[in-house]
Enzyme design. Structure first.
Site, PDB file in Angstrom:
ATOM      1  CB  SER B  46      -0.960   0.089   1.022  1.00 44.34           C
ATOM      2  OG  SER B  46      -1.824   1.063   1.164  1.00 44.34           O
ATOM      3  CD  GLU B  47      -0.297   3.371  -3.499  1.00 45.09           C
ATOM      4  OE1 GLU B  47      -0.477   2.805  -3.572  1.00 45.09           O
ATOM      5  OE2 GLU B  47      -1.783   4.424  -3.601  1.00 45.09           O
ATOM      6  CG  ASN B  48      -0.503   4.183   3.115  1.00 43.83           C
ATOM      7  OD1 ASN B  48      -0.535   2.575   2.599  1.00 43.83           O
ATOM      8  ND2 ASN B  48      -1.270   4.685   4.407  1.00 43.83           N
ATOM      9  CB  SER B  88       5.824   3.734  -0.156  1.00 41.74           C
ATOM     10  OG  SER B  88       5.125   2.656  -0.731  1.00 41.74           O
TER      11      SER B  88
END
Lengths: 233, 218
Positions: B46-48, B88
């Site tokens: 999840s890119e956060n 990330s």
């Protein structure tokens, strides 16, 4: 010891020196990991003409969204701004300028800014509206665009714990943009849930070394959840 | 018959391999997590800043500091790691994520994708989509084959502003699975009961059909 003690006891002290037309870099992803009290202090100070660099601009009535209420933000640099009606309204009125920036490029702009690298090349955005007008260079047969880094007059950061020397750790995904924001401010202010004595955080577990931090303040946080989703038991 | 959203997600999940690191966009891509075979392990990015996204929390596990890129409350799975946004996107841009699945408005036969901006409508932003399409090794687009007026979304040239260029290799629509190479859409599978003629009719770009096209197993 006093020489490295970064703790301040009031929000006035924490944001002292912030003036109209300055650039503020803010950590946070949506409403997660945002320096709630520092944002409230900026609203209270009434400074305007601000450029705010942050992944998002909060929601109506919370987070950075409250700085829109008195039109304190002139320009927003963000990757996604869809969550507030007031933002839309000011954007359409021309009262607010927005520079949409890919999320990874935004993170890298802050990281590079704090690390003394003025620009970098990335494939992100090549051939899209983001790449228009930017220098293109080919490396190993692939085109990349040049992106300039970002620094701010102030960086406002939310950490979980900091010691008096400004060494910080973040909690879970409230980390997000905070470590990069912390490096990119001329004055970096960190609002934390708990202040501890130097030495209490194991040195190897520190996310942000205190060298980047100018002021630390103990905050209280509402930690509003944007989208609460649960599984049925 | 055209596939449902769930069936598209089911077909997407069949692409994942044991040990794949996968980033799933909002909408149909997210549903793919529900259909990963029990025989394999995949880790969701999840890119956060979360690698190893777990299930939604129970009521007493809800934690404001634990969210996914859709800003929903989540949990971390066993073996997960949490990191900054720069880290990330280093793993995304650096090509370390094996599969990215995302939706689109249009895809064209050069592998260009338009997914974030419709001129004249309010633009909310690209989020992490441009970084994801610039970096992942295998990018799968999920979308309906045609819009609600029947206009094809598989074009010779995208008309909308792009999210990325020459980056899409696979498309899974409600009608078909296609591969993009050599400046054409190559039909690989069709949805059960959907004819090659129907797919041909709804594909505006160059479509190549070689041999018998098998039906998907969904």
């Amino acid at each position: 010891m006093a020489g490295f003690d970064k703790v301040v006891s009031s929000y006035e002290e924490a944001m002292a020196g912030l003036k109209n037309d300055m650039t503020i870099i803010a950590g946070g992803f949506g409403l997660c990991g945002i320096p709630e009290g520092l944002i409230a202090q900026i609203k209270k100070m009434g400074v305007s003409g601000l450029t705010v660099v942050s992944n998002n601009c909060g929601v109506d009535g919370f987070g950075l969204g409250i700085l829109l209420e008195d039109k304190q933000i002139r320009k927003m640099v963000a990757s996604y701004v869809g969550e507030n009606a007031l933002f839309e309204k000011q954007l359409l009125n021309g009262e607010l300028e927005v520079e949409l920036t890919p999320q990874g490029t935004l993170a890298e702009k802050m990281r590079a800014g704090g690390a003394g690298i003025p620009a970098f090349f990335t494939a992100t955005g090549y051939g899209t509206p983001v790449g228009e007008g930017k220098e293109v260079r080919e490396f190993n047969g692939r085109p990349y665009i040049m992106e300039e880094s970002i620094t701010g007059d102030f960086a406002i950061v939310k950490a979980y714990k900091a010691d008096r020397y400004g060494n910080c750790i973040y909690r879970h995904t409230a980390q997000n943009f905070n470590p990069m924001a912390a490096t990119a401010g001329k004055i970096t202010v960190v609002e934390v849930e708990e202040i501890v004595e130097p030495g209490e955080i194991p040195p190897s577990q520190i996310h942000t070394p205190g060298i980047y931090v100018d002021r630390v303040i103990q905050g209280t946080f509402e930690k509003r959840i944007e989208r609460k989703v649960t599984r049925s038991a | 018959m055209a596939l449902s959203r769930e069936q598209i997600a089911m077909r997407v999940a069949q692409e994942f391999k044991d040990g794949s690191y996968v980033n799933l966009g909002i909408g149909i891509p997210t549903l793919a997590a529900n259909y990963v075979s029990d025989d394999i392990s995949v880790m969701l990015q999840s890119e956060n800043g979360l690698l190893g996204m777990g299930r939604y929390p129970s009521e007493n596990e809800v934690d404001a500091d634990m969210i996914n890129a859709g800003k929903e409350t989540v949990t971390a799975s066993t073996g997960a790691s949490i990191f900054s946004s720069a880290e990330s996107f280093a793993m995304i841009r650096g090509g370390h994520v094996d599969f990215t699945v995302l939706g689109a408005f249009e895809v064209d036969q050069q592998g260009n994708i338009a997914s974030w901006m419709i001129p004249g409508k309010l633009v909310k932003g690209m989020g992490g989509a441009m970084d994801l399409v610039a970096g992942a090794k295998n990018i799968i687009v999920t979308m309906t084959h045609a819009d609600k007026h029947g206009n094809s979304k598989l074009l010779e040239h995208c008309k909308l502003p792009l999210t990325g260029v020459n980056c899409i290799t696979h498309i899974i629509t409600d009608l078909a699975m296609l591969e993009i190479k050599d400046n054409a859409f190559h039909l690989r599978e069709r949805a059960p009961g959907v004819s090659v003629d129907e797919i041909r009719e709804k594909t505006a770009g160059n479509l190549i059909v070689e041999g018998d096209i098998p039906e998907m197993r969904v």
